[in-house]
Design a protein around this motif. Structure first.
Motif, PDB file in Angstrom:
ATOM      1  N   LEU A  15       0.778  -1.235   0.104  1.00 17.54           N
ATOM      2  CA  LEU A  15      -0.069  -0.022   0.132  1.00 17.54           C
ATOM      3  C   LEU A  15       0.797   1.365  -0.113  1.00 17.54           C
ATOM      4  CD1 LEU A  15      -2.748  -0.809   2.562  1.00 17.54           C
ATOM      5  CD2 LEU A  15      -3.067  -0.314   0.097  1.00 17.54           C
ATOM      6  N   GLU A  16       1.911   1.261   0.767  1.00 15.44           N
ATOM      7  CA  GLU A  16       2.752   2.432   1.080  1.00 15.44           C
ATOM      8  C   GLU A  16       3.560   2.710  -0.177  1.00 15.44           C
ATOM      9  OE1 GLU A  16       4.742   1.983   4.587  1.00 15.44           O
ATOM     10  OE2 GLU A  16       3.123   2.107   5.963  1.00 15.44           O
ATOM     11  N   ARG A  17       4.261   1.839  -0.479  1.00 14.75           N
ATOM     12  CA  ARG A  17       5.191   1.895  -1.803  1.00 14.75           C
ATOM     13  C   ARG A  17       4.418   1.971  -3.222  1.00 14.75           C
ATOM     14  NH1 ARG A  17      10.191  -1.793   0.241  1.00 14.75           N
ATOM     15  NH2 ARG A  17      10.414  -1.072   2.235  1.00 14.75           N
ATOM     16  N   ALA A  18       3.545   1.068  -3.412  1.00 16.47           N
ATOM     17  CA  ALA A  18       3.077   0.902  -4.682  1.00 16.47           C
ATOM     18  C   ALA A  18       1.642   1.780  -4.962  1.00 16.47           C
ATOM     19  CB  ALA A  18       2.779  -0.279  -5.008  1.00 16.47           C
ATOM     20  N   VAL A  19       0.676   1.362  -4.079  1.00 16.19           N
ATOM     21  CA  VAL A  19      -0.619   1.955  -4.398  1.00 16.19           C
ATOM     22  C   VAL A  19      -0.666   3.372  -4.085  1.00 16.19           C
ATOM     23  CG1 VAL A  19      -3.114   1.774  -3.808  1.00 16.19           C
ATOM     24  CG2 VAL A  19      -1.906  -0.356  -3.709  1.00 16.19           C
ATOM     25  N   ILE A  20       0.080   3.849  -2.815  1.00 17.76           N
ATOM     26  CA  ILE A  20       0.066   5.343  -2.461  1.00 17.76           C
ATOM     27  C   ILE A  20       1.567   5.779  -3.062  1.00 17.76           C
ATOM     28  CG2 ILE A  20       0.121   6.858  -0.553  1.00 17.76           C
ATOM     29  CD1 ILE A  20      -1.672   4.972   1.004  1.00 17.76           C
ATOM     30  N   GLY A  21       2.211   5.097  -2.885  1.00 17.41           N
ATOM     31  CA  GLY A  21       3.649   5.802  -3.193  1.00 17.41           C
ATOM     32  C   GLY A  21       3.789   6.136  -4.821  1.00 17.41           C
ATOM     33  N   LEU A  22       3.202   5.139  -5.614  1.00 17.54           N
ATOM     34  CA  LEU A  22       3.336   5.459  -6.895  1.00 17.54           C
ATOM     35  C   LEU A  22       1.964   6.314  -7.401  1.00 17.54           C
ATOM     36  CD1 LEU A  22       4.626   2.258  -8.560  1.00 17.54           C
ATOM     37  CD2 LEU A  22       6.054   4.257  -8.214  1.00 17.54           C
ATOM     38  N   ASN A  23       1.217   6.474  -6.476  1.00 17.11           N
ATOM     39  CA  ASN A  23      -0.219   7.054  -6.716  1.00 17.11           C
ATOM     40  C   ASN A  23      -1.007   6.348  -7.553  1.00 17.11           C
ATOM     41  OD1 ASN A  23      -1.992   9.005  -6.035  1.00 17.11           O
ATOM     42  ND2 ASN A  23      -1.371  10.405  -7.742  1.00 17.11           N
ATOM     43  N   LEU A  24      -1.023   4.977  -7.697  1.00 18.92           N
ATOM     44  CA  LEU A  24      -1.738   4.243  -8.686  1.00 18.92           C
ATOM     45  C   LEU A  24      -3.335   4.353  -8.579  1.00 18.92           C
ATOM     46  CD1 LEU A  24       0.428   0.933  -8.549  1.00 18.92           C
ATOM     47  CD2 LEU A  24       0.257   2.825 -10.406  1.00 18.92           C
ATOM     48  N   CYS A  25      -3.517   4.714  -7.178  1.00 18.59           N
ATOM     49  CA  CYS A  25      -4.894   4.814  -6.875  1.00 18.59           C
ATOM     50  C   CYS A  25      -5.016   6.281  -6.053  1.00 18.59           C
ATOM     51  CB  CYS A  25      -5.674   3.955  -5.741  1.00 18.59           C
ATOM     52  SG  CYS A  25      -7.308   4.391  -5.490  1.00 18.59           S
ATOM     53  N   PRO A  26      -5.377   7.281  -6.761  1.00 11.49           N
ATOM     54  CA  PRO A  26      -5.253   8.584  -6.158  1.00 11.49           C
ATOM     55  C   PRO A  26      -6.091   8.845  -4.787  1.00 11.49           C
ATOM     56  CG  PRO A  26      -6.273   8.943  -8.303  1.00 11.49           C
ATOM     57  CD  PRO A  26      -5.856   7.269  -8.002  1.00 11.49           C
ATOM     58  N   PHE A  27      -7.243   7.810  -4.762  1.00 11.51           N
ATOM     59  CA  PHE A  27      -8.053   7.924  -3.538  1.00 11.51           C
ATOM     60  C   PHE A  27      -7.583   7.212  -2.427  1.00 11.51           C
ATOM     61  CE2 PHE A  27      -9.991   7.015  -7.825  1.00 11.51           C
ATOM     62  CZ  PHE A  27     -10.260   8.357  -8.203  1.00 11.51           C
ATOM     63  N   ALA A  28      -6.526   6.239  -2.478  1.00 13.40           N
ATOM     64  CA  ALA A  28      -6.198   5.762  -1.391  1.00 13.40           C
ATOM     65  C   ALA A  28      -5.474   6.357  -0.248  1.00 13.40           C
ATOM     66  CB  ALA A  28      -5.200   4.417  -1.931  1.00 13.40           C
ATOM     67  N   LYS A  29      -4.781   7.186  -0.602  1.00 14.95           N
ATOM     68  CA  LYS A  29      -4.049   8.064   0.512  1.00 14.95           C
ATOM     69  C   LYS A  29      -4.915   8.459   1.719  1.00 14.95           C
ATOM     70  CE  LYS A  29      -0.544  11.501   1.321  1.00 14.95           C
ATOM     71  NZ  LYS A  29       0.456  12.414   0.801  1.00 14.95           N
ATOM     72  N   GLY A  30      -6.231   9.076   1.093  1.00 16.78           N
ATOM     73  CA  GLY A  30      -6.829   9.875   2.144  1.00 16.78           C
ATOM     74  C   GLY A  30      -7.699   8.793   3.123  1.00 16.78           C
ATOM     75  N   VAL A  31      -8.166   7.646   2.439  1.00 20.15           N
ATOM     76  CA  VAL A  31      -8.732   6.570   3.221  1.00 20.15           C
ATOM     77  C   VAL A  31      -7.987   5.878   4.095  1.00 20.15           C
ATOM     78  CG1 VAL A  31      -9.910   4.283   2.885  1.00 20.15           C
ATOM     79  CG2 VAL A  31     -10.456   6.172   1.353  1.00 20.15           C
ATOM     80  N   VAL A  32      -6.713   5.793   3.800  1.00 22.40           N
ATOM     81  CA  VAL A  32      -5.644   5.135   4.815  1.00 22.40           C
ATOM     82  C   VAL A  32      -5.351   6.131   5.748  1.00 22.40           C
ATOM     83  CG1 VAL A  32      -3.241   4.354   4.930  1.00 22.40           C
ATOM     84  CG2 VAL A  32      -4.756   3.479   2.993  1.00 22.40           C
ATOM     85  N   SER A 144     -18.442   5.995  -2.617  1.00 23.61           N
ATOM     86  CA  SER A 144     -17.225   6.636  -2.210  1.00 23.61           C
ATOM     87  C   SER A 144     -16.428   6.662  -3.580  1.00 23.61           C
ATOM     88  CB  SER A 144     -16.427   5.848  -1.385  1.00 23.61           C
ATOM     89  OG  SER A 144     -16.937   5.805  -0.020  1.00 23.61           O
ATOM     90  N   VAL A 145     -16.616   5.681  -4.390  1.00 19.12           N
ATOM     91  CA  VAL A 145     -16.169   5.738  -5.746  1.00 19.12           C
ATOM     92  C   VAL A 145     -16.708   6.888  -6.598  1.00 19.12           C
ATOM     93  CG1 VAL A 145     -15.942   4.254  -7.959  1.00 19.12           C
ATOM     94  CG2 VAL A 145     -15.657   3.314  -5.798  1.00 19.12           C
ATOM     95  N   GLU A 146     -17.906   7.199  -6.718  1.00 21.55           N
ATOM     96  CA  GLU A 146     -18.436   8.285  -7.335  1.00 21.55           C
ATOM     97  C   GLU A 146     -18.003   9.509  -6.827  1.00 21.55           C
ATOM     98  OE1 GLU A 146     -22.739   7.962  -7.485  1.00 21.55           O
ATOM     99  OE2 GLU A 146     -22.847   5.960  -8.229  1.00 21.55           O
ATOM    100  N   ARG A 147     -17.698   9.550  -5.653  1.00 20.34           N
ATOM    101  CA  ARG A 147     -17.271  10.871  -5.093  1.00 20.34           C
ATOM    102  C   ARG A 147     -15.820  11.033  -5.428  1.00 20.34           C
ATOM    103  NH1 ARG A 147     -19.967   9.462  -0.393  1.00 20.34           N
ATOM    104  NH2 ARG A 147     -18.091   8.907   0.639  1.00 20.34           N
ATOM    105  N   ALA A 148     -15.216  10.269  -5.353  1.00 22.55           N
ATOM    106  CA  ALA A 148     -13.742  10.013  -5.660  1.00 22.55           C
ATOM    107  C   ALA A 148     -13.491  10.343  -7.040  1.00 22.55           C
ATOM    108  CB  ALA A 148     -12.964   8.891  -5.209  1.00 22.55           C
ATOM    109  N   THR A 149     -14.262   9.789  -7.906  1.00 15.02           N
ATOM    110  CA  THR A 149     -14.047  10.109  -9.240  1.00 15.02           C
ATOM    111  C   THR A 149     -14.693  11.395  -9.841  1.00 15.02           C
ATOM    112  OG1 THR A 149     -15.989   8.658  -9.729  1.00 15.02           O
ATOM    113  CG2 THR A 149     -14.103   7.590  -9.991  1.00 15.02           C
ATOM    114  N   SER A 150     -15.669  11.750  -8.988  1.00 11.36           N
ATOM    115  CA  SER A 150     -16.107  13.314  -9.528  1.00 11.36           C
ATOM    116  C   SER A 150     -14.708  14.372  -9.535  1.00 11.36           C
ATOM    117  CB  SER A 150     -17.099  13.695  -8.546  1.00 11.36           C
ATOM    118  OG  SER A 150     -16.526  14.246  -7.232  1.00 11.36           O
ATOM    119  N   ALA A 151     -13.886  14.089  -8.874  1.00 14.28           N
ATOM    120  CA  ALA A 151     -12.526  14.754  -8.742  1.00 14.28           C
ATOM    121  C   ALA A 151     -11.749  14.360 -10.049  1.00 14.28           C
ATOM    122  CB  ALA A 151     -11.750  14.795  -7.435  1.00 14.28           C
ATOM    123  N   PHE A 152     -12.010  13.377 -10.641  1.00 19.02           N
ATOM    124  CA  PHE A 152     -11.362  12.834 -11.931  1.00 19.02           C
ATOM    125  C   PHE A 152     -12.269  12.390 -12.714  1.00 19.02           C
ATOM    126  CE2 PHE A 152      -8.184  12.233  -8.524  1.00 19.02           C
ATOM    127  CZ  PHE A 152      -7.089  12.611  -8.990  1.00 19.02           C
TER     128      PHE A 152
END
Length: 186
Positions: A15-32, A144-152
């Motif tokens: 999660l830290e190095r790939a998902v959040i670190g590479l920003n593969l999911c721009p919504f993950a950081k806030g939830v974590v 949550s997916v809808e709210r997050a994707t509204s930013a993208f």
């Protein structure tokens, strides 16, 4: 077989190095950061046991407010090691959502150590966007997916950015992140 502590540590590192670190999911950081991610490590070893724990985790997620638990990662270190079997199981997972009348409330994203998109070679680095140290089912709230994707508004941009990030990183760069499963010493 990996211990639960090791599975949790590997999942956290991914999660830290790939998902959040590479920003593969721009919504993950806030939830974590808000502590709204629940990581459930299962000892299930066959499809029926995975289905039972999936059912339990879906019900547990739906029973809580999103502010308390927004999403769940169901980690399956002892089940579905073959990617094709895992991929076949996804139909069964979707059927569980349907049986629980959770379609439209939740969706399931999938991650696997050998994840491979259709039409790609097994060693294509872009498969790494869905590679994790262990088979995982990610339960996401539709709201949550809808709210997050509204930013993208163009979700395709996220996918394209991820592919470019991974291609720039390359297979060696991905390996250097050290986000696979840790091998326990005998």
């Amino acid at each position: 077989m990996p211990s639960e502590d090791l599975v949790r540590a590997d999942t956290q590192r991914w999660l830290e190095r790939a998902v959040i670190g590479l920003n593969l999911c721009p919504f993950a950081k806030g939830v974590v950061a808000k502590g709204q991610l629940h990581v459930a490590v299962s000892d299930a070893r066959d499809d029926d046991a995975v289905e039972a724990v999936l059912r339990d985790e879906i019900q547990a997620l739906l029973a809580l407010d999103a502010e308390q638990r927004d999403t769940t990662l169901l980690v399956l270190p002892h089940a579905l090691p073959d990617f094709l079997d895992f991929n076949d199981f996804l139909d069964r997972a979707d059927a569980v959502l349907d049986t629980l009348d959770a379609v439209g409330e939740l969706q399931i994203a999938s991650f696997h150590p050998d994840y491979q998109f259709a039409g790609t070679a097994a060693d294509d680095v872009t498969n790494c966007s869905n590679r994790a140290p262990y088979p995982m089912l990610h339960l996401l709230r539709e709201d949550s997916v809808e709210r997050a994707t509204s930013a993208f508004p163009d979700a395709a941009e996220i996918f394209e950015r991820n592919m470019a990030t991974l291609e720039g990183l390359g297979v060696e760069g991905w390996a250097a992140l050290g986000v696979g499963a840790t091998k326990e010493s005998p």
